[in-house]
Write a protein that holds these residues in place. Structure first.
Motif, PDB file in Angstrom:
ATOM      1  N   GLY A 159       8.090 -32.949  10.483  1.00  0.00           N
ATOM      2  CA  GLY A 159       7.029 -32.190   9.813  1.00  0.00           C
ATOM      3  C   GLY A 159       7.238 -30.697   9.947  1.00  0.00           C
ATOM      4  N   ASP A 160       8.492 -30.285  10.101  1.00  0.00           N
ATOM      5  CA  ASP A 160       8.862 -28.893  10.348  1.00  0.00           C
ATOM      6  C   ASP A 160       9.302 -28.232   9.042  1.00  0.00           C
ATOM      7  OD1 ASP A 160       9.925 -26.483  11.245  1.00  0.00           O
ATOM      8  OD2 ASP A 160      11.561 -27.423  12.392  1.00  0.00           O
ATOM      9  N   VAL A 161       8.335 -27.770   8.250  1.00  0.00           N
ATOM     10  CA  VAL A 161       8.653 -27.152   6.967  1.00  0.00           C
ATOM     11  C   VAL A 161       9.524 -25.909   7.158  1.00  0.00           C
ATOM     12  CG1 VAL A 161       7.705 -26.061   4.892  1.00  0.00           C
ATOM     13  CG2 VAL A 161       6.689 -28.169   5.787  1.00  0.00           C
ATOM     14  N   PRO A 162       9.230 -25.008   8.118  1.00  0.00           N
ATOM     15  CA  PRO A 162      10.130 -23.869   8.304  1.00  0.00           C
ATOM     16  C   PRO A 162      11.571 -24.310   8.616  1.00  0.00           C
ATOM     17  CG  PRO A 162       8.057 -23.430   9.397  1.00  0.00           C
ATOM     18  CD  PRO A 162       8.021 -24.876   8.964  1.00  0.00           C
ATOM     19  N   GLY A 163      11.715 -25.393   9.360  1.00  0.00           N
ATOM     20  CA  GLY A 163      13.059 -25.918   9.654  1.00  0.00           C
ATOM     21  C   GLY A 163      13.749 -26.417   8.400  1.00  0.00           C
ATOM     22  N   MET A 164      12.995 -27.053   7.511  1.00  0.00           N
ATOM     23  CA  MET A 164      13.566 -27.495   6.233  1.00  0.00           C
ATOM     24  C   MET A 164      13.977 -26.285   5.400  1.00  0.00           C
ATOM     25  SD  MET A 164      10.842 -30.508   5.262  1.00  0.00           S
ATOM     26  CE  MET A 164      11.492 -30.773   3.618  1.00  0.00           C
ATOM     27  N   LEU A 165      13.088 -25.302   5.313  1.00  0.00           N
ATOM     28  CA  LEU A 165      13.370 -24.112   4.516  1.00  0.00           C
ATOM     29  C   LEU A 165      14.590 -23.361   5.034  1.00  0.00           C
ATOM     30  CD1 LEU A 165       9.749 -22.780   3.899  1.00  0.00           C
ATOM     31  CD2 LEU A 165      11.225 -24.002   2.276  1.00  0.00           C
ATOM     32  N   ALA A 166      14.816 -23.395   6.337  1.00  0.00           N
ATOM     33  CA  ALA A 166      15.974 -22.717   6.918  1.00  0.00           C
ATOM     34  C   ALA A 166      17.288 -23.327   6.452  1.00  0.00           C
ATOM     35  CB  ALA A 166      15.892 -22.753   8.441  1.00  0.00           C
ATOM     36  N   CYS A 167      17.257 -24.548   5.999  1.00  0.00           N
ATOM     37  CA  CYS A 167      18.461 -25.232   5.510  1.00  0.00           C
ATOM     38  C   CYS A 167      18.750 -24.922   4.044  1.00  0.00           C
ATOM     39  CB  CYS A 167      18.311 -26.744   5.683  1.00  0.00           C
ATOM     40  SG  CYS A 167      18.180 -27.300   7.387  1.00  0.00           S
ATOM     41  N   TYR A 215       0.325 -36.880   1.753  1.00  0.00           N
ATOM     42  CA  TYR A 215       1.181 -37.955   2.266  1.00  0.00           C
ATOM     43  C   TYR A 215       1.622 -37.680   3.690  1.00  0.00           C
ATOM     44  CZ  TYR A 215       1.635 -38.352  -2.794  1.00  0.00           C
ATOM     45  OH  TYR A 215       1.362 -38.441  -4.132  1.00  0.00           O
ATOM     46  N   LYS A 216       1.768 -38.744   4.462  1.00  0.00           N
ATOM     47  CA  LYS A 216       2.419 -38.667   5.775  1.00  0.00           C
ATOM     48  C   LYS A 216       3.604 -39.609   5.673  1.00  0.00           C
ATOM     49  CE  LYS A 216       2.192 -38.431  10.575  1.00  0.00           C
ATOM     50  NZ  LYS A 216       3.346 -37.593  10.775  1.00  0.00           N
ATOM     51  N   GLU A 217       4.818 -39.061   5.719  1.00  0.00           N
ATOM     52  CA  GLU A 217       6.009 -39.881   5.503  1.00  0.00           C
ATOM     53  C   GLU A 217       7.043 -39.691   6.599  1.00  0.00           C
ATOM     54  OE1 GLU A 217       6.106 -40.268   0.670  1.00  0.00           O
ATOM     55  OE2 GLU A 217       7.282 -38.639   1.545  1.00  0.00           O
ATOM     56  N   GLN A 218       7.762 -40.769   6.847  1.00  0.00           N
ATOM     57  CA  GLN A 218       8.918 -40.762   7.732  1.00  0.00           C
ATOM     58  C   GLN A 218      10.062 -41.423   6.974  1.00  0.00           C
ATOM     59  OE1 GLN A 218       9.491 -39.894  11.384  1.00  0.00           O
ATOM     60  NE2 GLN A 218       8.038 -38.479  10.453  1.00  0.00           N
ATOM     61  N   TYR A 263      -0.676 -42.789   2.219  1.00  0.00           N
ATOM     62  CA  TYR A 263      -1.241 -41.972   1.149  1.00  0.00           C
ATOM     63  C   TYR A 263      -2.585 -41.445   1.649  1.00  0.00           C
ATOM     64  CZ  TYR A 263      -2.446 -40.957  -3.800  1.00  0.00           C
ATOM     65  OH  TYR A 263      -2.785 -40.369  -5.000  1.00  0.00           O
ATOM     66  N   LEU A 264      -2.646 -40.151   1.955  1.00  0.00           N
ATOM     67  CA  LEU A 264      -3.788 -39.557   2.655  1.00  0.00           C
ATOM     68  C   LEU A 264      -4.881 -39.014   1.743  1.00  0.00           C
ATOM     69  CD1 LEU A 264      -1.715 -37.463   5.216  1.00  0.00           C
ATOM     70  CD2 LEU A 264      -2.785 -39.695   5.607  1.00  0.00           C
ATOM     71  N   ALA A 265      -4.485 -38.367   0.666  1.00  0.00           N
ATOM     72  CA  ALA A 265      -5.452 -37.696  -0.206  1.00  0.00           C
ATOM     73  C   ALA A 265      -4.981 -37.808  -1.647  1.00  0.00           C
ATOM     74  CB  ALA A 265      -5.596 -36.225   0.192  1.00  0.00           C
ATOM     75  N   ASP A 266      -5.937 -37.905  -2.570  1.00  0.00           N
ATOM     76  CA  ASP A 266      -5.608 -38.067  -3.986  1.00  0.00           C
ATOM     77  C   ASP A 266      -4.601 -37.019  -4.438  1.00  0.00           C
ATOM     78  OD1 ASP A 266      -7.578 -39.970  -3.858  1.00  0.00           O
ATOM     79  OD2 ASP A 266      -8.877 -39.051  -5.368  1.00  0.00           O
ATOM     80  N   ASP A 267      -3.649 -37.482  -5.251  1.00  0.00           N
ATOM     81  CA  ASP A 267      -2.670 -36.606  -5.876  1.00  0.00           C
ATOM     82  C   ASP A 267      -2.895 -36.721  -7.383  1.00  0.00           C
ATOM     83  OD1 ASP A 267      -0.519 -34.981  -6.416  1.00  0.00           O
ATOM     84  OD2 ASP A 267       0.940 -36.166  -5.290  1.00  0.00           O
ATOM     85  N   HIS A 301       1.720 -29.189  -0.417  1.00  0.00           N
ATOM     86  CA  HIS A 301       1.030 -30.200  -1.216  1.00  0.00           C
ATOM     87  C   HIS A 301       1.323 -31.591  -0.670  1.00  0.00           C
ATOM     88  CE1 HIS A 301      -0.163 -32.626  -4.661  1.00  0.00           C
ATOM     89  NE2 HIS A 301       1.039 -33.189  -4.589  1.00  0.00           N
ATOM     90  N   MET A 302       2.575 -31.868  -0.379  1.00  0.00           N
ATOM     91  CA  MET A 302       2.963 -33.183   0.138  1.00  0.00           C
ATOM     92  C   MET A 302       2.287 -33.462   1.482  1.00  0.00           C
ATOM     93  SD  MET A 302       4.835 -34.715  -2.088  1.00  0.00           S
ATOM     94  CE  MET A 302       5.659 -36.013  -1.167  1.00  0.00           C
ATOM     95  N   GLU A 303       2.209 -32.458   2.351  1.00  0.00           N
ATOM     96  CA  GLU A 303       1.580 -32.647   3.664  1.00  0.00           C
ATOM     97  C   GLU A 303       0.100 -33.009   3.533  1.00  0.00           C
ATOM     98  OE1 GLU A 303       2.474 -28.962   5.697  1.00  0.00           O
ATOM     99  OE2 GLU A 303       3.981 -29.997   6.917  1.00  0.00           O
ATOM    100  N   ARG A 304      -0.581 -32.478   2.514  1.00  0.00           N
ATOM    101  CA  ARG A 304      -1.999 -32.794   2.308  1.00  0.00           C
ATOM    102  C   ARG A 304      -2.188 -34.236   1.824  1.00  0.00           C
ATOM    103  NH1 ARG A 304      -1.613 -27.614   0.646  1.00  0.00           N
ATOM    104  NH2 ARG A 304      -1.306 -28.101  -1.556  1.00  0.00           N
TER     105      ARG A 304
END
Length: 142
Positions: free
Chosen positions: A23-31, A63-66, A91-95, A58-61
């Protein structure tokens, strides 16, 4: 190029997915390259880290995915890669445009194609079967 380019690309893609699973978005962005092209499953292309980061929010709001069973494949020159995996999520919140969310769980295969330029991921194209996902969250056969 060389085995070094291939192993560096594989390590980069693995770091990206490790960050995703943490769940590390900054880590993803660094790639990612600053001008990353992001092809959203069943959607259009977004360009740049800022839009990629907004998409992640948006995805974090919603969905919770692994991702598990990740297999990374890299071209001989290290310029392209692909990853195949299993998505397990809630699926956590309406998309918008999708069925209502009420904590439904799902599990489906997915994959991503990636371009790698100057040691950064410059394209992310993700695919999963949307009809399968809808069938799972609505409880209706596809």
């Amino acid at each position: 190029m060389s085995a070094n380019s291939q192993s560096a690309a594989a390590a980069l893609v693995q770091r990206y997915y490790d960050a995703f699973n943490a769940g590390d978005v900054p880590g993803m962005l660094a790639c990612l390259s600053d001008d990353v092209a992001h092809d959203v499953n069943q959607g259009g292309r977004r360009s740049g880290k800022a839009l990629f980061g907004e998409f992640c929010g948006h995805m974090e709001r919603s969905y919770k995915e692994q991702l598990t069973d990740i297999v990374i494949m890299v071209s001989d020159d290290g310029g392209r890669a692909a990853a195949e995996f299993t998505v397990s999520g809630t699926y956590l919140a309406d998309d918008e445009g999708l069925p209502a969310a009420n904590g439904q769980t799902y599990r489906l295969p997915g994959g991503t194609f990636l371009d790698i330029t100057d040691g950064k991921i410059s394209r992310v194209t993700t695919y999963y079967n949307l009809e399968d996902w809808i069938a799972q969250v609505t409880g209706k056969a596809a």
